[in-house]
Motif scaffolding. Sequence first.
Motif, PDB file in Angstrom:
ATOM      1  N   ASP A 136      -6.157 -10.284  12.879  1.00 52.89           N
ATOM      2  CA  ASP A 136      -6.742  -8.945  12.810  1.00 52.89           C
ATOM      3  C   ASP A 136      -6.775  -8.284  14.185  1.00 52.89           C
ATOM      4  O   ASP A 136      -6.388  -7.122  14.343  1.00 52.89           O
ATOM      5  CB  ASP A 136      -8.151  -9.003  12.220  1.00 52.89           C
ATOM      6  N   SER A 157       3.861 -15.937   5.700  1.00 51.12           N
ATOM      7  CA  SER A 157       3.674 -15.799   4.258  1.00 51.12           C
ATOM      8  C   SER A 157       3.976 -14.354   3.871  1.00 51.12           C
ATOM      9  O   SER A 157       3.959 -13.465   4.730  1.00 51.12           O
ATOM     10  CB  SER A 157       2.232 -16.155   3.885  1.00 51.12           C
ATOM     11  N   PRO A 158       4.241 -14.087   2.604  1.00 50.72           N
ATOM     12  CA  PRO A 158       4.494 -12.695   2.196  1.00 50.72           C
ATOM     13  C   PRO A 158       3.338 -11.754   2.552  1.00 50.72           C
ATOM     14  O   PRO A 158       3.573 -10.613   2.956  1.00 50.72           O
ATOM     15  CB  PRO A 158       4.683 -12.797   0.679  1.00 50.72           C
ATOM     16  N   GLU A 159       2.104 -12.236   2.455  1.00 47.55           N
ATOM     17  CA  GLU A 159       0.951 -11.405   2.821  1.00 47.55           C
ATOM     18  C   GLU A 159       0.923 -11.134   4.320  1.00 47.55           C
ATOM     19  O   GLU A 159       0.666 -10.019   4.765  1.00 47.55           O
ATOM     20  CB  GLU A 159      -0.369 -12.074   2.390  1.00 47.55           C
ATOM     21  N   GLY A 160       1.190 -12.166   5.112  1.00 46.05           N
ATOM     22  CA  GLY A 160       1.219 -12.009   6.564  1.00 46.05           C
ATOM     23  C   GLY A 160       2.329 -11.080   7.010  1.00 46.05           C
ATOM     24  O   GLY A 160       2.141 -10.256   7.913  1.00 46.05           O
ATOM     25  N   GLU A 161       3.489 -11.192   6.371  1.00 45.52           N
ATOM     26  CA  GLU A 161       4.605 -10.312   6.718  1.00 45.52           C
ATOM     27  C   GLU A 161       4.289  -8.863   6.344  1.00 45.52           C
ATOM     28  O   GLU A 161       4.633  -7.945   7.087  1.00 45.52           O
ATOM     29  CB  GLU A 161       5.876 -10.783   6.014  1.00 45.52           C
ATOM     30  N   ALA A 162       3.613  -8.664   5.217  1.00 45.45           N
ATOM     31  CA  ALA A 162       3.229  -7.305   4.812  1.00 45.45           C
ATOM     32  C   ALA A 162       2.239  -6.706   5.808  1.00 45.45           C
ATOM     33  O   ALA A 162       2.334  -5.518   6.150  1.00 45.45           O
ATOM     34  CB  ALA A 162       2.640  -7.325   3.410  1.00 45.45           C
ATOM     35  N   ARG A 163       1.302  -7.517   6.295  1.00 46.26           N
ATOM     36  CA  ARG A 163       0.336  -7.027   7.296  1.00 46.26           C
ATOM     37  C   ARG A 163       1.034  -6.680   8.604  1.00 46.26           C
ATOM     38  O   ARG A 163       0.712  -5.676   9.242  1.00 46.26           O
ATOM     39  CB  ARG A 163      -0.748  -8.078   7.531  1.00 46.26           C
ATOM     40  N   LYS A 165       4.179  -5.777   8.927  1.00 42.71           N
ATOM     41  CA  LYS A 165       4.961  -4.571   8.668  1.00 42.71           C
ATOM     42  C   LYS A 165       4.078  -3.335   8.700  1.00 42.71           C
ATOM     43  O   LYS A 165       4.440  -2.310   9.289  1.00 42.71           O
ATOM     44  CB  LYS A 165       5.677  -4.692   7.325  1.00 42.71           C
TER      45      LYS A 165
END
Length: 174
Positions: A136, A157-163, A165
Amino acid sequence: MSDLIVLGFDHVDDAAKVLAECRKLETEYLLDLEDAVVVTRDGTGKARLHQSVNLERAGASWGLLSGGFWGTLVGLLCLNPLAGFVIGSAVGAGAGALAGSFSDYGINDDFIRSLSDTIPPNTSALFVLVRKSQPDKVLADLAQFKGHARIVQTSLSPEGEARLKAALVEAPQG
Protein backbone atom coordinates in the motif's frame (compact mmCIF):
# COMPACT_ATOMS: atom_id res chain seq x y z
CA MET A 1 9.60 -16.04 -2.19
CA SER A 2 10.63 -13.05 -4.27
CA ASP A 3 8.44 -11.40 -6.90
CA LEU A 4 9.76 -10.34 -10.29
CA ILE A 5 8.40 -7.14 -11.82
CA VAL A 6 9.45 -5.84 -15.23
CA LEU A 7 8.28 -2.36 -16.22
CA GLY A 8 8.80 -0.64 -19.56
CA PHE A 9 9.17 3.13 -19.99
CA ASP A 10 8.92 5.45 -22.99
CA HIS A 11 12.00 7.51 -22.06
CA VAL A 12 15.57 6.35 -21.52
CA ASP A 13 15.93 7.88 -18.06
CA ASP A 14 12.51 6.95 -16.57
CA ALA A 15 13.58 3.49 -15.37
CA ALA A 16 16.53 4.96 -13.47
CA LYS A 17 14.23 7.52 -11.80
CA VAL A 18 11.86 4.78 -10.62
CA LEU A 19 14.82 2.72 -9.35
CA ALA A 20 16.11 5.75 -7.43
CA GLU A 21 12.69 6.07 -5.81
CA CYS A 22 12.74 2.35 -4.96
CA ARG A 23 16.16 2.83 -3.33
CA LYS A 24 14.67 5.65 -1.26
CA LEU A 25 11.85 3.33 -0.20
CA GLU A 26 14.47 0.76 0.82
CA THR A 27 16.06 3.25 3.21
CA GLU A 28 12.61 3.74 4.75
CA TYR A 29 12.24 -0.07 5.15
CA LEU A 30 9.13 -0.14 2.97
CA LEU A 31 10.75 -2.20 0.22
CA ASP A 32 13.41 -4.91 0.19
CA LEU A 33 14.98 -5.42 -3.25
CA GLU A 34 16.96 -8.56 -3.90
CA ASP A 35 18.16 -7.35 -7.29
CA ALA A 36 17.43 -4.55 -9.75
CA VAL A 37 18.57 -3.96 -13.32
CA VAL A 38 17.93 -0.98 -15.58
CA VAL A 39 18.05 -1.70 -19.30
CA THR A 40 18.35 1.21 -21.73
CA ARG A 41 18.16 1.00 -25.51
CA ASP A 42 19.72 3.88 -27.41
CA GLY A 43 18.67 5.26 -30.79
CA THR A 44 20.81 2.73 -32.66
CA GLY A 45 19.05 -0.14 -30.90
CA LYS A 46 21.96 -1.15 -28.65
CA ALA A 47 20.78 -2.35 -25.25
CA ARG A 48 22.85 -1.63 -22.12
CA LEU A 49 22.35 -3.42 -18.80
CA HIS A 50 23.00 -1.38 -15.67
CA GLN A 51 23.29 -3.89 -12.82
CA SER A 52 22.66 -2.72 -9.28
CA VAL A 53 25.19 -5.23 -7.93
CA ASN A 54 28.59 -5.11 -9.64
CA LEU A 55 29.87 -8.65 -9.05
CA GLU A 56 33.28 -7.97 -10.59
CA ARG A 57 33.94 -5.12 -8.16
CA ALA A 58 32.61 -7.12 -5.19
CA GLY A 59 34.72 -10.14 -6.16
CA ALA A 60 37.84 -8.01 -6.61
CA SER A 61 37.32 -6.36 -3.21
CA TRP A 62 36.82 -9.65 -1.43
CA GLY A 63 39.75 -11.21 -3.32
CA LEU A 64 41.99 -8.27 -2.39
CA LEU A 65 41.22 -8.69 1.31
CA SER A 66 41.42 -12.46 1.48
CA GLY A 67 44.46 -12.64 -0.85
CA GLY A 68 46.24 -10.02 1.24
CA PHE A 69 45.54 -11.96 4.43
CA TRP A 70 46.69 -15.30 3.08
CA GLY A 71 49.64 -13.73 1.27
CA THR A 72 50.80 -12.12 4.51
CA LEU A 73 50.56 -15.46 6.36
CA VAL A 74 52.57 -17.24 3.68
CA GLY A 75 54.98 -14.29 3.58
CA LEU A 76 55.54 -14.65 7.33
CA LEU A 77 56.59 -18.25 6.80
CA CYS A 78 59.05 -17.10 4.11
CA LEU A 79 60.20 -14.14 6.24
CA ASN A 80 58.84 -11.55 3.79
CA PRO A 81 55.28 -10.62 4.81
CA LEU A 82 55.21 -7.40 2.74
CA ALA A 83 55.91 -9.23 -0.52
CA GLY A 84 53.37 -11.89 0.47
CA PHE A 85 50.76 -9.21 1.12
CA VAL A 86 51.38 -7.47 -2.23
CA ILE A 87 51.44 -10.66 -4.30
CA GLY A 88 48.50 -12.20 -2.42
CA SER A 89 46.42 -9.05 -2.79
CA ALA A 90 47.09 -8.81 -6.53
CA VAL A 91 46.34 -12.47 -7.17
CA GLY A 92 43.26 -12.38 -4.94
CA ALA A 93 41.85 -9.26 -6.58
CA GLY A 94 42.36 -10.69 -10.06
CA ALA A 95 40.84 -14.05 -9.17
CA GLY A 96 37.90 -12.37 -7.41
CA ALA A 97 37.19 -10.10 -10.37
CA LEU A 98 37.35 -13.06 -12.74
CA ALA A 99 35.02 -15.12 -10.56
CA GLY A 100 32.63 -12.16 -10.29
CA SER A 101 32.50 -11.72 -14.05
CA PHE A 102 31.33 -15.33 -14.45
CA SER A 103 28.79 -15.14 -11.62
CA ASP A 104 25.12 -14.29 -11.81
CA TYR A 105 23.11 -12.94 -8.92
CA GLY A 106 19.39 -12.39 -8.59
CA ILE A 107 17.67 -12.00 -11.94
CA ASN A 108 19.06 -14.27 -14.65
CA ASP A 109 21.10 -12.21 -17.16
CA ASP A 110 19.97 -14.35 -20.12
CA PHE A 111 16.34 -13.64 -19.20
CA ILE A 112 17.10 -9.91 -18.99
CA ARG A 113 18.82 -9.93 -22.38
CA SER A 114 15.97 -11.83 -24.05
CA LEU A 115 13.35 -9.40 -22.73
CA SER A 116 15.51 -6.35 -23.44
CA ASP A 117 15.48 -7.32 -27.12
CA THR A 118 11.75 -6.55 -27.16
CA ILE A 119 11.95 -2.94 -25.96
CA PRO A 120 11.97 -0.26 -28.69
CA PRO A 121 14.87 2.18 -29.28
CA ASN A 122 15.13 5.27 -27.02
CA THR A 123 13.25 3.55 -24.19
CA SER A 124 14.16 1.77 -20.96
CA ALA A 125 13.00 -1.05 -18.74
CA LEU A 126 13.32 -1.78 -15.05
CA PHE A 127 13.70 -5.32 -13.73
CA VAL A 128 13.22 -5.65 -9.97
CA LEU A 129 13.23 -8.72 -7.77
CA VAL A 130 11.36 -7.82 -4.59
CA ARG A 131 11.89 -9.89 -1.44
CA LYS A 132 9.19 -8.13 0.56
CA SER A 133 7.34 -4.85 0.63
CA GLN A 134 4.58 -2.78 2.17
CA PRO A 135 2.45 -2.73 -1.01
CA ASP A 136 0.00 0.00 0.00
CA LYS A 137 2.74 2.47 0.94
CA VAL A 138 5.03 1.55 -1.96
CA LEU A 139 2.28 1.85 -4.58
CA ALA A 140 1.11 5.16 -3.09
CA ASP A 141 4.65 6.55 -3.35
CA LEU A 142 5.24 5.23 -6.87
CA ALA A 143 1.94 6.72 -8.06
CA GLN A 144 3.93 9.86 -8.94
CA PHE A 145 5.10 7.94 -12.03
CA LYS A 146 1.54 7.09 -13.09
CA GLY A 147 1.09 6.96 -16.85
CA HIS A 148 4.82 6.60 -17.57
CA ALA A 149 5.13 2.83 -17.14
CA ARG A 150 3.78 -0.31 -18.74
CA ILE A 151 3.88 -3.78 -17.26
CA VAL A 152 6.04 -6.12 -19.34
CA GLN A 153 6.00 -9.14 -17.03
CA THR A 154 5.40 -9.99 -13.38
CA SER A 155 5.25 -12.99 -11.09
CA LEU A 156 2.65 -11.24 -8.91
CA SER A 157 -0.76 -12.68 -8.19
CA PRO A 158 -3.54 -11.43 -10.48
CA GLU A 159 -4.76 -9.14 -7.67
CA GLY A 160 -1.27 -7.77 -7.06
CA GLU A 161 -0.73 -7.17 -10.76
CA ALA A 162 -4.07 -5.35 -11.00
CA ARG A 163 -3.08 -3.10 -8.07
CA LEU A 164 0.29 -2.36 -9.71
CA LYS A 165 -1.42 -1.56 -12.99
CA ALA A 166 -3.88 0.77 -11.28
CA ALA A 167 -1.06 2.57 -9.44
CA LEU A 168 1.48 2.92 -12.26
CA VAL A 169 0.14 2.19 -15.69
CA GLU A 170 -3.25 3.75 -16.08
CA ALA A 171 -3.01 7.44 -16.85
CA PRO A 172 -5.02 9.82 -14.68
CA GLN A 173 -8.56 10.51 -15.92
CA GLY A 174 -9.52 13.96 -17.21
